[in-house]
Scaffold this motif. Structure first.
Motif, PDB file in Angstrom:
ATOM      1  N   HIS A 244      44.016  25.339  40.129  1.00  0.00           N
ATOM      2  CA  HIS A 244      44.938  25.704  41.307  1.00  0.00           C
ATOM      3  C   HIS A 244      43.892  25.812  42.520  1.00  0.00           C
ATOM      4  O   HIS A 244      44.341  25.298  43.327  1.00  0.00           O
ATOM      5  CB  HIS A 244      45.410  26.988  40.807  1.00  0.00           C
ATOM      6  N   ASP A 245      43.056  26.765  42.636  1.00  0.00           N
ATOM      7  CA  ASP A 245      42.456  27.107  43.681  1.00  0.00           C
ATOM      8  C   ASP A 245      41.264  26.046  44.227  1.00  0.00           C
ATOM      9  O   ASP A 245      40.914  26.166  45.421  1.00  0.00           O
ATOM     10  CB  ASP A 245      41.272  28.296  43.365  1.00  0.00           C
ATOM     11  N   LEU A 246      41.125  24.843  43.330  1.00  0.00           N
ATOM     12  CA  LEU A 246      40.243  23.923  44.010  1.00  0.00           C
ATOM     13  C   LEU A 246      41.068  22.781  44.437  1.00  0.00           C
ATOM     14  O   LEU A 246      40.629  21.794  45.016  1.00  0.00           O
ATOM     15  CB  LEU A 246      39.238  23.571  42.797  1.00  0.00           C
ATOM     16  N   ARG A 247      42.482  22.754  43.979  1.00  0.00           N
ATOM     17  CA  ARG A 247      43.200  21.618  44.473  1.00  0.00           C
ATOM     18  C   ARG A 247      43.439  21.740  46.075  1.00  0.00           C
ATOM     19  O   ARG A 247      43.240  20.704  46.424  1.00  0.00           O
ATOM     20  CB  ARG A 247      44.734  21.972  43.849  1.00  0.00           C
ATOM     21  N   THR A 248      43.620  23.003  46.723  1.00  0.00           N
ATOM     22  CA  THR A 248      43.690  22.925  47.976  1.00  0.00           C
ATOM     23  C   THR A 248      42.221  22.150  48.778  1.00  0.00           C
ATOM     24  O   THR A 248      42.381  21.329  49.611  1.00  0.00           O
ATOM     25  CB  THR A 248      43.784  24.348  48.533  1.00  0.00           C
ATOM     26  N   PRO A 249      41.204  22.899  48.456  1.00  0.00           N
ATOM     27  CA  PRO A 249      39.936  22.377  49.188  1.00  0.00           C
ATOM     28  C   PRO A 249      39.833  20.877  48.902  1.00  0.00           C
ATOM     29  O   PRO A 249      39.343  20.051  49.713  1.00  0.00           O
ATOM     30  CB  PRO A 249      38.726  23.249  48.582  1.00  0.00           C
ATOM     31  N   LEU A 250      40.039  20.554  47.415  1.00  0.00           N
ATOM     32  CA  LEU A 250      39.789  18.973  47.208  1.00  0.00           C
ATOM     33  C   LEU A 250      40.803  18.040  47.878  1.00  0.00           C
ATOM     34  O   LEU A 250      40.412  16.938  48.378  1.00  0.00           O
ATOM     35  CB  LEU A 250      39.972  18.689  45.753  1.00  0.00           C
ATOM     36  N   SER A 251      42.085  18.502  48.190  1.00  0.00           N
ATOM     37  CA  SER A 251      42.892  17.734  48.772  1.00  0.00           C
ATOM     38  C   SER A 251      42.753  17.747  50.350  1.00  0.00           C
ATOM     39  O   SER A 251      42.602  16.600  51.095  1.00  0.00           O
ATOM     40  CB  SER A 251      44.412  18.148  48.825  1.00  0.00           C
ATOM     41  N   ARG A 252      42.056  18.936  50.803  1.00  0.00           N
ATOM     42  CA  ARG A 252      41.400  18.643  52.401  1.00  0.00           C
ATOM     43  C   ARG A 252      40.539  17.764  52.530  1.00  0.00           C
ATOM     44  O   ARG A 252      40.220  16.809  53.244  1.00  0.00           O
ATOM     45  CB  ARG A 252      41.145  20.251  52.687  1.00  0.00           C
ATOM     46  N   LEU A 253      39.325  17.776  51.508  1.00  0.00           N
ATOM     47  CA  LEU A 253      38.142  16.931  51.349  1.00  0.00           C
ATOM     48  C   LEU A 253      38.873  15.498  51.674  1.00  0.00           C
ATOM     49  O   LEU A 253      38.283  14.753  52.316  1.00  0.00           O
ATOM     50  CB  LEU A 253      37.534  17.344  50.195  1.00  0.00           C
ATOM     51  N   SER A 254      39.663  15.255  50.678  1.00  0.00           N
ATOM     52  CA  SER A 254      40.075  13.942  50.758  1.00  0.00           C
ATOM     53  C   SER A 254      40.703  13.415  51.869  1.00  0.00           C
ATOM     54  O   SER A 254      40.534  12.351  52.470  1.00  0.00           O
ATOM     55  CB  SER A 254      41.017  13.666  49.490  1.00  0.00           C
ATOM     56  N   ARG A 255      41.478  14.337  52.403  1.00  0.00           N
ATOM     57  CA  ARG A 255      42.182  13.980  53.935  1.00  0.00           C
ATOM     58  C   ARG A 255      41.318  13.994  54.958  1.00  0.00           C
ATOM     59  O   ARG A 255      41.186  12.822  55.657  1.00  0.00           O
ATOM     60  CB  ARG A 255      42.988  15.137  54.133  1.00  0.00           C
ATOM     61  N   LEU A 274      33.617  13.893  59.137  1.00  0.00           N
ATOM     62  CA  LEU A 274      32.536  13.894  58.052  1.00  0.00           C
ATOM     63  C   LEU A 274      32.138  15.412  57.776  1.00  0.00           C
ATOM     64  O   LEU A 274      32.047  15.963  56.916  1.00  0.00           O
ATOM     65  CB  LEU A 274      31.687  12.821  58.210  1.00  0.00           C
ATOM     66  N   ASP A 275      31.897  15.918  58.987  1.00  0.00           N
ATOM     67  CA  ASP A 275      31.250  17.455  58.881  1.00  0.00           C
ATOM     68  C   ASP A 275      32.030  18.142  58.244  1.00  0.00           C
ATOM     69  O   ASP A 275      31.329  18.988  57.275  1.00  0.00           O
ATOM     70  CB  ASP A 275      30.940  17.818  60.450  1.00  0.00           C
ATOM     71  N   LEU A 276      33.288  18.243  58.649  1.00  0.00           N
ATOM     72  CA  LEU A 276      34.073  18.852  57.936  1.00  0.00           C
ATOM     73  C   LEU A 276      34.283  18.708  56.449  1.00  0.00           C
ATOM     74  O   LEU A 276      34.570  19.747  55.509  1.00  0.00           O
ATOM     75  CB  LEU A 276      35.834  18.901  58.624  1.00  0.00           C
ATOM     76  N   ALA A 277      34.169  17.468  56.044  1.00  0.00           N
ATOM     77  CA  ALA A 277      34.369  16.972  54.741  1.00  0.00           C
ATOM     78  C   ALA A 277      32.999  17.653  53.994  1.00  0.00           C
ATOM     79  O   ALA A 277      33.120  18.319  52.809  1.00  0.00           O
ATOM     80  CB  ALA A 277      34.226  15.488  54.448  1.00  0.00           C
ATOM     81  N   ILE A 278      32.049  17.594  54.475  1.00  0.00           N
ATOM     82  CA  ILE A 278      30.786  18.189  53.929  1.00  0.00           C
ATOM     83  C   ILE A 278      30.802  19.588  53.783  1.00  0.00           C
ATOM     84  O   ILE A 278      30.616  20.162  52.658  1.00  0.00           O
ATOM     85  CB  ILE A 278      29.628  17.812  54.704  1.00  0.00           C
ATOM     86  N   GLU A 279      31.463  20.281  54.695  1.00  0.00           N
ATOM     87  CA  GLU A 279      31.554  21.580  54.722  1.00  0.00           C
ATOM     88  C   GLU A 279      32.677  21.973  53.589  1.00  0.00           C
ATOM     89  O   GLU A 279      32.580  23.038  52.681  1.00  0.00           O
ATOM     90  CB  GLU A 279      32.224  22.012  56.019  1.00  0.00           C
ATOM     91  N   GLU A 280      33.614  21.193  53.328  1.00  0.00           N
ATOM     92  CA  GLU A 280      34.702  21.408  52.294  1.00  0.00           C
ATOM     93  C   GLU A 280      33.967  21.377  50.931  1.00  0.00           C
ATOM     94  O   GLU A 280      34.122  22.222  50.305  1.00  0.00           O
ATOM     95  CB  GLU A 280      35.756  20.456  52.468  1.00  0.00           C
ATOM     96  N   SER A 281      33.345  20.367  50.882  1.00  0.00           N
ATOM     97  CA  SER A 281      32.316  19.922  49.498  1.00  0.00           C
ATOM     98  C   SER A 281      31.765  21.142  49.220  1.00  0.00           C
ATOM     99  O   SER A 281      31.424  21.593  48.115  1.00  0.00           O
ATOM    100  CB  SER A 281      32.201  18.558  49.158  1.00  0.00           C
TER     101      SER A 281
END
Lengths: 473, 225
Positions: A244-255, A274-281
């Motif tokens: 559950h807790d990873l679904r949010t950041p993973l969907s943000r990452l994908s977006r 891309l920077d935000l994606a890296i941060e998210e991952s």
């Protein structure tokens, strides 16, 4: 799974053992009786032999060797029924009277097998005999055939056989009955285990209320099953929480990645996405690392990395590290740390635990208020207190905050993954440190009570039970 | 520098080797433990990057054997395990530094550089110098352009570590490990706070700053070009 192999069955083995023991004791009893009987009867025969010899000695005194010969002739005939036989030889070995053939000339008691001639018929018999010398140099042997022996032997053989049969029937029956009772309970347990393996996790072993070993075994098994059930449920919850807790950041990452692709990576928007994606991952990885750290600390059953830790110095370093940070944010960091205090433990883990708690306090204390860090020794125990002036934790939630991923409503909006306090709890447990949450009115006071230092504390810590999370204080 | 990279994951191996190659290093890459051990003991390297978990011959065993063979090349251990026991085991086996996977390439590069410089660092230098900044390690005194700068103990440690790696990038993690002994990432801006305090003491009144932020990587201290 279940074998019907007779010799592998505990029941059959128990029964056989029971029968064997029953037989053994019966045989010992019979043998003892037999020996006593044989000895008594033997004694009887000896007395018969002695009586005959005495009679013949009387005859000699009365009428000399001739009288003896006459007596033997008469007795020899009439005593055939009594199975008593005689032999009289002169000094040169010539037979004077009697029906016993081939008797050794040695004086004394004999148990032997001899040939006897009765009415012209030779017969091999067992006799109990005594040979004596008559005063004139003749040698007299009187032998009695212990006819009872055969009777006794057959009697005892029959008794033994009867006993054997009785033992097999009775022992087998009782044994089977007893073991069946016992085994039916073992089978209860087995079938419970099979049920559980089949997925019925709530299946339990019935207690019979007899309070015996099997009831205690059943109780322990049930307690173990409850514990496993609890852990499985907990694991399932944690897994759900992780997902559950990873679904949010993973969907943000994908977006973010989609945004970057759509904007093109050579544009400013693309680069930012891309920077935000890296941060998210990085955040996702961090969550995983935190879960792994907790698992590792919880799995660390060994205190082999424990060594003396200069607690005072560590707290000093922490206050130097966090003091400026607090100041910068308009908060205060107040410490009361007596010098020179040491504990045994894992330095890196204790440091991380304290750091997590300090950061937690700094996060929650409002601007202008202090975070207090105190080290003290009360009643032979070391205590570290970390106190903030935030909103605190309601008494009913204090137990829960140490669970993984639990974030109280009040801190939902602040950054964090809800794993910090779980790690703190795991490290405290590893060190047998009692972790207590109190109301600092206002604010939260976290109290770490170290175990009493023992000479071999490191070993004691490993076996220590789960620390108590006292929520009532 | 001549660098040996031993890593069984081809992706990581290529990524690391290419990155180090672009920085101007000569890189030998091998993907098995046996080959790694052979290369490490038979040709001279400045730094060895060694993965901990390798099939057949694992990193700890290779490392022990390298050290038994008398090879003193600094070794950077790559590990996916971030437990205290793993760290202790790696350092006990003779590793000079370790890096937990996943890592940013800049982090790896910074650590490889730091390791490559280590023999020089081992020398006892009573005074460290960067431009007009001087650190007297014996008297524990810092001077900028001849003027004494008062530093807190942790600021002193921070500056010392930076100056020992002058010219190279030092990452946040390196600072956390070497200055604060934090083997975890605190969620607060400890490094940033201390760095800004240190900067205000060292660089504020000077014409040219010495401490530089390297975006996305860390910090670096060096004299003006």
């Amino acid at each position: 799974m279940r074998r019907i192999d007779a010799f592998r069955s505990t029941g059959v083995r128990f029964t056989l053992l029971y029968v064997a023991l029953y037989l053994l004791s019966t045989i010992i009893l019979l043998a003892t009786l037999y020996l006593i009987e044989v000895r008594t009867l033997d004694q009887d025969v000896r007395e018969q032999v002695d009586a005959r010899i005495e009679e013949l000695e009387d005859a000699y005194r009365f009428g000399g060797i001739g009288q003896v010969i006459d007596d033997i002739e008469i007795k020899g005939r009439s005593h055939v029924k009594l199975r008593t036989f005689y032999r009289l030889t002169d000094g040169q070995g010539n037979v004077l009277a009697g029906s016993l053939l081939d008797v050794p000339n040695s004086v004394g008691d004999h148990n032997m097998s001899v040939v006897v001639n009765t009415q012209g018929v030779n017969e091999q018999i067992e006799i109990v005999a005594r040979t004596v010398t008559v005063p004139n140099g003749a040698i007299l042997t009187v032998g009695v055939e212990p006819v009872w022996r055969e009777a006794i032997n057959s009697l005892f053989t029959r008794a033994a056989l009867g006993t054997l049969a009785g033992a097999v029937l009775l022992g087998g029956g009782i044994g089977a009955l007893m073991t069946r009772r016992f085994l039916s309970r073992i089978n209860d347990i087995t079938s419970t285990v099979i049920d559980i393996m089949g997925g019925q996790l709530d299946s339990r072993v019935d207690a019979r209320g007899t309070h015996d070993e099997l009831d205690r075994l059943a109780a322990s098994l049930n307690a173990m099953l409850d514990r496993i059930d609890f852990l499985v449920t907990e694991t399932r919850e944690v897994t759900n929480n992780v997902a559950h807790d990873l679904r949010t950041p993973l969907s943000r990452l994908s977006r973010r990645l989609e945004e970057a692709r759509d904007a093109g990576t050579d544009t400013i928007e693309g680069a930012q996405a891309l920077d935000l994606a890296i941060e998210e991952s990085a955040g996702i990885l961090e969550t995983f690392n935190a879960i792994l750290s907790i698992a590792q600390v919880e799995g660390a059953m060994s205190a082999k990395t424990f060594s003396p830790v200069a607690l005072s110095d560590m707290l000093g370093t922490l206050s130097e590290a966090y003091g400026p940070l607090a100041e910068e944010e308009g908060r205060r960091f107040e410490t009361d740390i007596p010098p020179g205090i040491e504990v045994r433990g894992d330095r890196a883990l204790i440091l991380q635990m304290l750091s997590n708690l300090i950061e937690n306090a700094m996060k929650h204390t409002p601007e202008g208020t202090p975070v207090r860090l105190r080290l003290e020794r009360t009643g032979g125990r070391l205590r570290i207190t970390i106190e903030d002036r935030g909103i605190g934790i309601p008494a009913e939630s204090r137990d829960r905050v140490f669970d993984r991923f639990v974030r109280l409503e009040a801190s939902r909006t602040t950054p964090g993954n809800g794993l910090g306090l779980s790690l703190v709890a795991a490290i405290a447990k590893l060190h047998n440190i009692r972790l207590t949450l109190e109301d600092a009115g206002p604010g939260l006071r976290v109290v770490l009570t170290f175990p009493k230092a023992a000479p071999d504390q490191a070993e004691a810590l490993v076996k220590a039970p789960r620390p108590v999370q006292d929520s009532t204080a | 520098m001549k660098i040996l990279v031993v890593e069984d994951d081809i992706d990581t191996l290529t990524y690391v080797a290419r990155g180090l190659g672009q920085l101007g290093h000569t890189v030998d890459k091998v993907d098995t433990g046996g080959e790694g051990l052979h290369m490490a003991t038979n040709s001279p390297y400045d730094v060895i990057v060694l993965d901990r978990m390798l099939p057949e011959l694992d990193g700890v065993t290779i490392l022990k054997n390298i050290r038994i063979a008398g090879v003193k090349t600094p070794v950077l251990f790559l590990t996916a395990l971030d437990g205290v026991n793993e760290r202790v085991e790696g350092l006990d086996a003779g590793a000079d530094d370790y890096l937990v996977k996943p890592f940013a390439f800049s982090e790896l590069a910074a650590r490889v550089h730091a390791l490559g410089r280590r023999p020089v660092l081992a020398k006892v230098e009573p005074v460290l110098k960067v431009g007009d900044l001087e650190m007297d390690l014996r008297r524990r005194q810092v001077r900028r352009a001849g003027r004494v700068v008062e530093l807190q103990p942790q600021e002193f440690k921070l500056l010392e570590y930076m100056m020992r790696n002058a010219g190279d990038v030092v990452t946040r993690t390196m600072l956390l490990e070497h200055v604060w002994d934090f083997h975890f990432d605190p969620k607060t801006k400890i490094i940033e706070t201390h760095m800004s305090r240190l900067r205000s003491k060292i660089d504020r009144d000077a014409d040219t700053p010495l401490i530089h932020t390297v975006r996305g990587a860390g910090y670096s201290i060096h004299a003006p070009d």
